[in-house]
Design a protein around this motif. Structure first.
Motif, short mmCIF file in Angstrom:
data_model
loop_
_atom_site.label_atom_id
_atom_site.label_comp_id
_atom_site.label_asym_id
_atom_site.label_seq_id
_atom_site.Cartn_x
_atom_site.Cartn_y
_atom_site.Cartn_z
N ALA A 115 13.81 -5.97 -30.96
CA ALA A 115 14.73 -5.47 -29.93
C ALA A 115 13.96 -4.87 -28.76
O ALA A 115 14.31 -5.06 -27.59
N ILE A 116 12.86 -4.15 -29.07
CA ILE A 116 12.03 -3.58 -28.00
C ILE A 116 11.37 -4.71 -27.22
O ILE A 116 11.31 -4.69 -25.98
N ALA A 117 10.88 -5.73 -27.93
CA ALA A 117 10.22 -6.85 -27.26
C ALA A 117 11.17 -7.58 -26.32
O ALA A 117 10.78 -8.04 -25.24
N LYS A 118 12.40 -7.68 -26.73
CA LYS A 118 13.39 -8.36 -25.88
C LYS A 118 13.60 -7.58 -24.59
O LYS A 118 13.68 -8.16 -23.50
N GLU A 119 13.68 -6.24 -24.74
CA GLU A 119 13.87 -5.41 -23.55
C GLU A 119 12.65 -5.43 -22.64
O GLU A 119 12.75 -5.40 -21.42
N GLU A 120 11.45 -5.44 -23.26
CA GLU A 120 10.21 -5.35 -22.49
C GLU A 120 9.64 -6.71 -22.11
O GLU A 120 8.59 -6.80 -21.47
N ARG A 121 10.33 -7.80 -22.53
CA ARG A 121 9.88 -9.18 -22.28
C ARG A 121 8.49 -9.44 -22.89
O ARG A 121 7.59 -10.00 -22.27
N TRP A 122 8.32 -8.96 -24.14
CA TRP A 122 7.09 -9.27 -24.88
C TRP A 122 7.30 -10.55 -25.68
O TRP A 122 8.40 -10.84 -26.16
N GLN A 123 6.24 -11.28 -25.89
CA GLN A 123 6.24 -12.44 -26.78
C GLN A 123 5.51 -12.02 -28.05
O GLN A 123 4.30 -11.82 -28.03
N LEU A 124 6.24 -11.86 -29.16
CA LEU A 124 5.62 -11.40 -30.40
C LEU A 124 4.91 -12.54 -31.11
O LEU A 124 5.47 -13.63 -31.29
N GLN A 125 3.69 -12.32 -31.51
CA GLN A 125 2.90 -13.30 -32.27
C GLN A 125 2.56 -12.68 -33.62
O GLN A 125 1.83 -11.71 -33.70
N THR A 126 3.13 -13.21 -34.68
CA THR A 126 2.96 -12.64 -36.01
C THR A 126 1.57 -12.99 -36.57
O THR A 126 1.14 -14.14 -36.52
N VAL A 127 0.90 -11.97 -37.13
CA VAL A 127 -0.39 -12.17 -37.80
C VAL A 127 -0.23 -11.69 -39.24
O VAL A 127 -0.26 -10.49 -39.51
N PRO A 128 0.01 -12.61 -40.19
CA PRO A 128 0.19 -12.19 -41.60
C PRO A 128 -1.12 -11.61 -42.14
O PRO A 128 -2.20 -12.12 -41.84
N CYS A 129 -1.04 -10.55 -42.95
CA CYS A 129 -2.24 -9.94 -43.52
C CYS A 129 -1.83 -9.04 -44.67
O CYS A 129 -0.69 -8.60 -44.75
N ALA A 130 -2.80 -8.80 -45.57
CA ALA A 130 -2.61 -7.80 -46.61
C ALA A 130 -2.83 -6.42 -45.99
O ALA A 130 -3.43 -6.29 -44.93
N TRP A 131 -2.39 -5.37 -46.68
CA TRP A 131 -2.41 -4.03 -46.09
C TRP A 131 -3.80 -3.61 -45.65
O TRP A 131 -4.01 -3.20 -44.52
N GLN A 132 -4.78 -3.72 -46.55
CA GLN A 132 -6.13 -3.28 -46.20
C GLN A 132 -6.69 -4.13 -45.06
O GLN A 132 -7.37 -3.62 -44.18
N GLN A 133 -6.36 -5.43 -45.10
CA GLN A 133 -6.83 -6.32 -44.02
C GLN A 133 -6.15 -5.96 -42.70
O GLN A 133 -6.77 -5.99 -41.65
N CYS A 134 -4.86 -5.61 -42.76
CA CYS A 134 -4.13 -5.22 -41.55
C CYS A 134 -4.79 -4.01 -40.88
O CYS A 134 -4.94 -3.96 -39.66
N LEU A 135 -5.17 -3.01 -41.70
CA LEU A 135 -5.81 -1.82 -41.14
C LEU A 135 -7.10 -2.17 -40.42
O LEU A 135 -7.39 -1.65 -39.34
N LYS A 136 -7.86 -3.08 -41.01
CA LYS A 136 -9.13 -3.45 -40.37
C LYS A 136 -8.88 -4.23 -39.08
O LYS A 136 -9.57 -4.06 -38.07
N LEU A 137 -7.86 -5.12 -39.11
CA LEU A 137 -7.58 -5.94 -37.92
C LEU A 137 -7.16 -5.07 -36.73
O LEU A 137 -7.59 -5.30 -35.60
N VAL A 138 -6.34 -4.05 -37.00
CA VAL A 138 -5.88 -3.22 -35.87
C VAL A 138 -7.02 -2.34 -35.36
O VAL A 138 -7.14 -2.09 -34.17
#
Length: 863
Positions: A63-86
């Motif tokens: 909903a925020i992306a729609k208002e802000e005109r963002w294009q969301l790109q999903t990056v699937p990851c496990a929790w520990q991997q997600c922390l490292k990616l960010v």
């Protein structure tokens, strides 16, 4: 034929089309791709069938992306991997991150929490887990790297419970392990757990902990505009009860199904409404007014709730039975419950018995009509998690004046209290020993002096300084020195009374205040000597340090309260002076302050001030004492510094040279003497009869070991044009015990330029022959103490003979100083000495009076 559209309308349509086209183009240009890390944690976040973020946080982000005109790109990851990616910046946003100070060092968070949750344990119902104590020996699965994992492990350790923590890559794995009995319980956030527990045939246990605020996180220092936009939308939505935020929460929390209503019912209802409308037509206007007022009232209530929920304080209302009737967001977060779960309950359901009892006492005073402002210390139901609040409570009164409830506003001041305690500790106590520091000592002393004056009883200040502490620090290191200071403070504390005050002034200095001593001076002094003797004996007992047994002692100076003084700092100075007298008396002893010490100190301070002025006003001058060979031919002169004081006349060197050494003035004085002596050498070089004269300078240890000494010597030679081969620097044996390698290095640097070296006062120190043969020396000087008693003391004769033999063996010239009689000269000549200096050949005199034959030498120290 009339046109279908007027030209003006066509123009407006054309402008509108161009405007819409421009907006579309602008949107296309400004659209930003936002990479979102998604892992499976239903119902908060997961990827739907099309790969887009879903769940509560996923739909809010869309909903925020729609208002802000963002294009969301999903990056699937496990929790520990997600922390490292960010953290590495490979994704822009990671939903569902619980805030912690540790994570705030690695990632950035927005301000408004996106969701609230807490951690809960899930297991088979038959396991019957009721408290943390039931976890002993169990296998507990938790998400690896999560706050829950770390917190629960710490909680188990604090209770001394042995349990196996099983790290997980995702929460579904943990629920599956409990279902297949590979684990006994699994830790999950409440939203995920309640959403999935039934499908795995698990139940929530009463064990819950760690309420958390959930956020979208991004890489440290980046994407501030994303976090700002998220904050803006969340703030707007959370303040509007019917917003998409609450719609999403209701949808994913399982809204109740609506029942279908028969169509005939609606027809009957419509007919009834029509009849009622006809019956109450006259009151329609009144109903509209009531409805408007009700709507306005609800709107005001919603706004008030929004305001109260946004305040960072716990706001609540309790009825006369002390049951909660209202609780804002902060109260619900504190209890880890929703508002519905708080309303109707009392403090016994949320706090331990002691806290609930204390709160009840205050609350009943308020219900009796009293307004209370107080600090309250609360603990949870298990007696843990102690927090301190500043609470303001006031009674709520009805129109008739009766009290129907109380309202409380409690602000968490726990961190503020801890900070104040730490500030107080740092301000008033020594960090190493925990004893009062100088600041608190002066306060204690001020009060002690006042008490002594009122009670007319004697008191004393003991200044305790460890002997030779610097030597231990330099040889074994500061860590060992700190450990010794801690052990010293413990021993001193064991020897003093509870009413006495022990402080650490700094370094190896301690101060003890003794109070309530007998007013009779003799009795008081006897008591002080008894205490000091106990302290000295305690400190004389060896201290056992790691790999080392240290035997030490202390010097103690005492100042009595009854002695004249203007303020506590002066009394402290008196004790300090007495301590230095104890040092001078041989250490490991006690010395009482005498007013003559103060007079000597004042005289010393005056002399130091005048000596500084002497350096700036050119009051110093050099006198030269001749040095001759066995035929009496002038070989050189030793120059001695003199101070021509404008009022006192010629000040003896013995009065100001030690002062210059202790105050550091020896460094500028030494540079002046070096430069002046080199000027004299350059002047003599222009006189054919004095061109062969040499000048020797007796350099102090402090000057020689200064990093710039070699540079100072070479600069003086260069600026004056003096011949370095005519310059002789005299060292004392005491300098050989300080960093001999550095000393030899400096000597060799100057020797390479032609500068000569002489060892002064030889035989009075503790020089090692192994070092002596390595030194690039040219001459040894026999000390005047051996020459003075040469005719009457066989030992002095033997020492002089040994020095002469040593000089011959090392190929060094030997000169005797302090030769005052012909008999001394003849005795030295018989022993083999060929060079002499002393009053027999001339007193120190101005340079122009020095003879015109031979060479000359120069000295810093008094003859």
């Amino acid at each position: 034929m009339k046109p279908l559209f007027s030209p003006r309308l066509v123009h407006l349509l054309l402008c509108l089309s161009l405007s819409l086209l421009g907006c579309a183009w602008s949107t296309a240009v400004e659209a930003r791709t936002v990479r979102v890390g998604v892992y499976a944690n239903e119902p908060k976040i997961f990827a739907d069938a099309s790969g887009q973020p879903s769940g509560i946080l996923g739909e809010l982000l869309q909903a925020i992306a729609k208002e802000e005109r963002w294009q969301l790109q999903t990056v699937p990851c496990a929790w520990q991997q997600c922390l490292k990616l960010v953290q590495d910046g490979d994704i822009d946003l990671l939903p569902d991150v619980a805030f912690s100070e540790e994570r705030a060092q690695l990632m950035d968070f927005h301000q408004v929490p996106s969701l609230f949750s807490w951690s809960q344990l899930y297991s088979h119902e038959e396991l019957r887990l009721q408290s943390v104590l039931d976890l002993r020996g169990l296998r507990i699965a938790a998400l690896e790297g999560s706050i829950q994992f770390q917190y629960l492990q710490s909680l188990l350790d604090s209770f001394g419970l042995q349990a196996q923590m099983i790290p997980l890559s995702d929460l579904s794995q943990g629920f599956a392990m409990v279902r297949t009995e590979q684990a006994d319980a699994v830790v999950a956030n409440q939203l995920f757990g309640d959403y999935h527990a039934s499908s795995y045939r698990l139940s929530a246990t009463p064990i819950m902990f760690q309420p958390a605020q959930l956020f979208y996180a991004t890489r440290k220092g980046e994407n501030a505009e994303l976090l700002s936009a998220i904050d803006q939308h969340l703030q707007n939505w959370q303040s509007a009860p019917g917003s998409i935020y609450f719609q999403v929460l209701q949808r994913w929390s399982g809204a109740p199904q609506q029942r279908s209503v028969p169509v005939l019912f609606w027809w009957g209802l419509a007919l009834l409404a029509a009849l009622l409308t006809l019956a109450i037509g006259g009151s329609l206007l009144l109903r509209r007014q009531v409805a408007d007022k009700t709507r306005h009232l609800k709107t005001s209530e919603a706004r008030l709730n929004t305001i109260l929920d946004s305040v960072e304080a716990h706001i609540y209302i309790k009825d006369p039975q002390l049951r909660y009737q209202y609780a804002n967001r902060k109260v619900c977060e504190l209890f880890g419950r929703s508002a519905d779960q708080v309303i109707g309950h009392s403090d016994v359901d949320f706090f331990d018995s002691d806290t609930a009892q204390a709160l009840g006492i205050n609350d009943r005073r308020v219900l009796a009509g009293e307004r209370i402002e107080s600090e309250e210390t609360n603990r949870d139901r298990y007696g843990r998690n102690e927090r301190t609040y500043f609470s303001v409570k006031l009674p709520l009164r009805a129109a008739d004046g009766s009290i129907y409830a109380l309202c409380g506003i409690s602000t968490d001041i726990t961190e503020h209290k801890r900070n104040l305690e730490q500030i107080h500790q740092l301000a008033y106590y020594d960090a190493l020993t925990g004893l009062p520091n100088r600041r608190l000592l002066l306060e204690h002393l001020q009060f002690a002096l006042a008490r002594s004056a009122r009670s007319r009883r004697e008191g004393a200040l003991l200044f305790i300084d460890l002997d030779n502490f610097k030597q231990l620090n330099d040889t074994l290191g500061h860590d060992m020195g700190d450990l010794l200071l801690q052990k010293v403070s413990e021993r001193l504390l064991n020897q003093v009374r509870l009413e006495d005050s022990l402080s650490r002034l700094g370094g190896d200095e301690f101060v003890l205040i003794l109070e309530s001593l007998d007013p009779d001076p003799e009795v008081a002094i006897a008591a002080i000597e008894h205490v000091a003797d106990k302290l000295l004996r305690a400190l004389a007992t060896p201290f056992e340090l790691p790999g080392y047994s240290h035997s030490g002692s202390a010097s103690i100076g005492v100042a009595l309260f009854s002695q004249p003084h203007e303020k506590p700092e002066e009394l402290l100075k008196h004790a300090d002076l007495a301590m230095y007298e104890a040092k001078a008396a041989g250490r490991n002893t006690l010395c009482f302050f005498d007013p003559r010490m103060q007079q000597a100190l004042a005289a010393r301070a005056t002399l130091e001030h005048e000596l500084r002025r002497a350096l700036s006003d050119d009051q110093l001058l050099l006198h030269y004492q001749p040095q001759v060979d066995e035929q009496g031919e002038l070989l050189g002169a030793e120059a001695l510094v003199r101070w021509q004081h404008p009022q006192r006349g010629l000040v003896p060197p013995g009065e100001f040279i030690p002062l210059a050494e202790s105050t550091g003035l020896i460094l500028p004085m030494g540079r002046w003497i070096l430069h002046t002596a080199c000027q004299q050498l350059a002047s003599w070089a222009n006189d054919p009869q004095r061109a062969e004269l040499t000048v020797a300078i007796n350099v102090s240890a402090r000057q020689f070991h200064h990093p710039d000494f070699v540079t100072d010597v070479l600069t003086a030679l260069q600026e004056t044009g003096a011949n370095p081969h005519r310059l002789e620097l005299e060292l004392t044996e005491s300098q050989l015990v300080q960093d001999i390698e550095a000393l030899i290095n400096k000597m060799e640097q100057l020797r390479a330029h032609g500068v000569r070296f002489s060892l002064d006062d030889f035989g009075t120190g503790y020089s090692s022959l192994s070092y002596l043969k390595r030194l690039p020396l040219d001459q040894l000087k026999i000390d005047r103490s051996f020459v003075r008693d040469l005719l009457d003391n066989a030992s002095d004769t033997a020492i002089v003979r040994t020095i002469l033999a040593l000089g011959k063996a090392l190929e060094l010239r030997v000169i005797a100083e302090g030769v005052e009689s012909q008999a001394q000269r003849d005795a030295l000549l018989r022993l083999g000495c060929r060079h002499f200096q002393g009053y027999l050949y001339g007193v120190p005199q101005p340079a122009e009076q020095i003879g015109v034959y031979g060479r000359a030498t120069l000295d810093l120290h008094p003859s």
